[in-house]
Design an enzyme around this catalytic site. Structure first.
Site, mmCIF file in Angstrom:
data_model
loop_
_atom_site.group_PDB
_atom_site.id
_atom_site.type_symbol
_atom_site.label_atom_id
_atom_site.label_comp_id
_atom_site.label_asym_id
_atom_site.label_seq_id
_atom_site.Cartn_x
_atom_site.Cartn_y
_atom_site.Cartn_z
ATOM 1 N NE ARG A 8 -6.280 6.636 -1.520
ATOM 2 C CZ ARG A 8 -6.654 6.792 -0.255
ATOM 3 N NH1 ARG A 8 -7.337 5.870 0.363
ATOM 4 N NH2 ARG A 8 -6.358 7.875 0.393
ATOM 5 N NE ARG A 11 -3.133 2.742 2.567
ATOM 6 C CZ ARG A 11 -4.388 3.083 2.770
ATOM 7 N NH1 ARG A 11 -5.324 2.167 2.829
ATOM 8 N NH2 ARG A 11 -4.720 4.328 2.918
ATOM 9 C CG ASP A 16 -8.676 2.946 1.006
ATOM 10 O OD1 ASP A 16 -8.250 2.625 2.134
ATOM 11 O OD2 ASP A 16 -9.356 3.965 0.792
ATOM 12 C CG ASP A 31 -12.334 2.135 3.592
ATOM 13 O OD1 ASP A 31 -11.329 2.240 4.326
ATOM 14 O OD2 ASP A 31 -12.566 2.874 2.618
HETATM 15 N N1 ROI Z 1 -12.344 8.139 -5.302
HETATM 16 C C1 ROI Z 1 -12.859 7.061 -5.891
HETATM 17 N N2 ROI Z 1 -13.509 7.187 -7.054
HETATM 18 N N3 ROI Z 1 -12.728 5.806 -5.364
HETATM 19 C C2 ROI Z 1 -12.073 5.606 -4.183
HETATM 20 O O1 ROI Z 1 -11.984 4.462 -3.712
HETATM 21 C C3 ROI Z 1 -11.530 6.717 -3.527
HETATM 22 N N4 ROI Z 1 -10.878 6.592 -2.339
HETATM 23 C C4 ROI Z 1 -10.425 7.644 -1.686
HETATM 24 C C5 ROI Z 1 -10.550 9.044 -2.209
HETATM 25 C C6 ROI Z 1 -9.152 9.657 -2.334
HETATM 26 C C7 ROI Z 1 -11.385 9.863 -1.252
HETATM 27 N N5 ROI Z 1 -11.172 9.094 -3.515
HETATM 28 C C8 ROI Z 1 -11.684 8.008 -4.118
HETATM 29 O O2 ROI Z 1 -9.846 7.455 -0.505
#
Ligand code: ROI
Length: 162
Positions: A91, A82, A94, A96
């Site tokens: 990134r 990561r 991610d 969550d």
């Molecule tokens: N924007 C999109 N389209 N998808 C994401 O997973 C995503 N993740 C984030 C931020 C940077 C807010 N923008 C994102 O963490």
């Protein structure tokens, strides 16, 4: 317990990152994959000078506590090397925890339901694909949330013109 996990990547072959991460999630101890959404192509939320994202949502059945599940997800993020270059920036991967049963959790490490769950099209649309009748603690029905959430350019990958 039934939990929903959001996946996102916009670096280092995002499609492959997300597909491999789904395999990794299905290999977490005491956890099994129940459903996975399509992969979605989505324009970045946040700074616009970063690549588009691939996003997806999976449902798992897990005997792990929320924090043990978070530990396992963070290990997967680390394994994917990561990189997080800046706040709200690009990134590699991610992961969550969006929902954990009907629990509301707020501590230093974890906020569940995930704070962005009701506003982010890249969460709402894939989640609605696998759990259209979901009720989200503190936010009401996912169907109503989706009806009020513009798609913001997200598209299931299969429909994406190459
Ligand atoms: N924007 C999109 N389209 N998808 C994401 O997973 C995503 N993740 C984030 C931020 C940077 C807010 N923008 C994102 O963490």
């Amino acid at each position: 317990m039934l939990a929903y996990i959001g996946l996102g990547s916009n670096l280092a072959d995002p499609q492959q990152q997300v597909r491999t991460a789904i395999d990794d999630i299905s290999a977490i101890t005491e956890t099994s994959l129940l459903a996975q959404s399509s992969l979605y192509h989505s324009p970045p939320m946040g700074p616009q000078d970063q690549p588009d994202y691939i996003n997806a949502v999976v449902a798992v059945e897990t005997a792990l506590s929320p924090h043990a599940l978070l530990d396992a997800l963070q290990q997967i993020e680390q394994k994917h090397g990561r990189i997080r270059k800046r706040h709200w920036g690009e990134r590699t991967l991610d992961l969550d925890i969006l929902l954990y049963a009907d629990k509301v959790i707020e501590d230093e490490r974890l906020t569940v339901p995930h704070p962005g769950i009701a506003e982010r099209a890249f969460v709402v649309y894939p989640l609605a694909e696998i759990a259209p009748a979901l009720q989200i603690p503190g936010h009401g029905s996912l169907a109503t949330i989706k009806a009020n959430c513009p798609p913001e350019g997200i598209e299931p990958l299969e429909n994406k013109q190459s």
